[in-house]
Design an enzyme around this catalytic site. Structure first.
Site, PDB file in Angstrom:
ATOM      1  N   ILE A 112     -23.374 -29.073 -12.171  1.00  0.00           N
ATOM      2  CA  ILE A 112     -23.194 -29.705 -13.481  1.00  0.00           C
ATOM      3  C   ILE A 112     -21.706 -29.512 -13.762  1.00  0.00           C
ATOM      4  O   ILE A 112     -21.268 -28.410 -14.088  1.00  0.00           O
ATOM      5  CB  ILE A 112     -24.080 -29.072 -14.576  1.00  0.00           C
ATOM      6  N   PRO A 113     -20.911 -30.570 -13.592  1.00  0.00           N
ATOM      7  CA  PRO A 113     -19.458 -30.441 -13.451  1.00  0.00           C
ATOM      8  C   PRO A 113     -18.679 -30.232 -14.753  1.00  0.00           C
ATOM      9  O   PRO A 113     -17.915 -31.097 -15.180  1.00  0.00           O
ATOM     10  CB  PRO A 113     -19.080 -31.766 -12.780  1.00  0.00           C
ATOM     11  N   CYS A 114     -18.817 -29.059 -15.338  1.00  0.00           N
ATOM     12  CA  CYS A 114     -18.100 -28.770 -16.580  1.00  0.00           C
ATOM     13  C   CYS A 114     -16.584 -28.765 -16.365  1.00  0.00           C
ATOM     14  O   CYS A 114     -15.826 -28.902 -17.323  1.00  0.00           O
ATOM     15  CB  CYS A 114     -18.584 -27.461 -17.193  1.00  0.00           C
ATOM     16  N   HIS A 115     -16.137 -28.654 -15.108  1.00  0.00           N
ATOM     17  CA  HIS A 115     -14.699 -28.731 -14.830  1.00  0.00           C
ATOM     18  C   HIS A 115     -14.144 -30.116 -15.142  1.00  0.00           C
ATOM     19  O   HIS A 115     -12.935 -30.273 -15.290  1.00  0.00           O
ATOM     20  CB  HIS A 115     -14.404 -28.354 -13.371  1.00  0.00           C
ATOM     21  N   ARG A 116     -15.002 -31.111 -15.287  1.00  0.00           N
ATOM     22  CA  ARG A 116     -14.575 -32.477 -15.604  1.00  0.00           C
ATOM     23  C   ARG A 116     -14.408 -32.708 -17.099  1.00  0.00           C
ATOM     24  O   ARG A 116     -14.127 -33.829 -17.524  1.00  0.00           O
ATOM     25  CB  ARG A 116     -15.574 -33.481 -15.040  1.00  0.00           C
TER      26      ARG A 116
END
Length: 149
Positions: A112-116
């Site tokens: 779940i790409p919270c870095h985005r």
């Protein structure tokens, strides 16, 4: 069950419960096997080697309905693209600060790409191991973040 995968950002442990991935955490040294963990490890390795841009895994976000909603929006951000905390706050009708706190509570980072998710005028935070340096590495890996990195 837990299985650790070696990644360019450090060892990452994948955690399964009831046939769903419930966490990804930096660190650890686990070798347990299940169909879900083997497939999650395969997909994570493919992501880091540049051969996968979309994860297709059974996920379970354990937490409040709000956290699940934020993680749902984040999970929809395509590889190589970003949103701001404000974008998500407008979509959900909540304050951007609450979105930032939920991002920091994401139990399944990278997948779940919270870095985005970025700040309006900067990178924003990152609660994973290595902090902002890991976020920058992940964004560079995806050719995302534009002039911010």
């Amino acid at each position: 069950m837990r299985r650790t995968v070696l990644t360019p950002t450090g060892p990452m442990t994948l955690v399964e419960d009831k046939s769903a991935l419930v966490a990804s955490e930096w660190g650890g040294d686990f070798t347990e096997q299940s169909d879900v963990l083997v497939e999650a490890a395969r997909q994570l390795e493919a992501y880091f080697s540049g051969q996968l841009t979309v994860f297709d895994l059974p996920l379970q976000v354990n937490g409040s309905r709000f956290l699940q909603d934020v993680c749902g929006v984040i999970a929809g951000i395509p590889f190589g693209e970003t949103l701001t905390y404000g974008d998500i706050s407008r979509e959900l009708g909540v304050p951007a600060q609450a979105v930032g706190q939920a991002c920091g509570s994401n139990p399944i980072p990278v997948i779940i790409p919270c870095h985005r998710v970025l700040g309006a005028s900067g990178l924003g935070g990152f609660s994973g191991a290595g902090g902002i340096e890991t976020k920058v590495w992940l964004l560079k890996h995806e050719c995302a973040g534009g002039l911010l990195i």
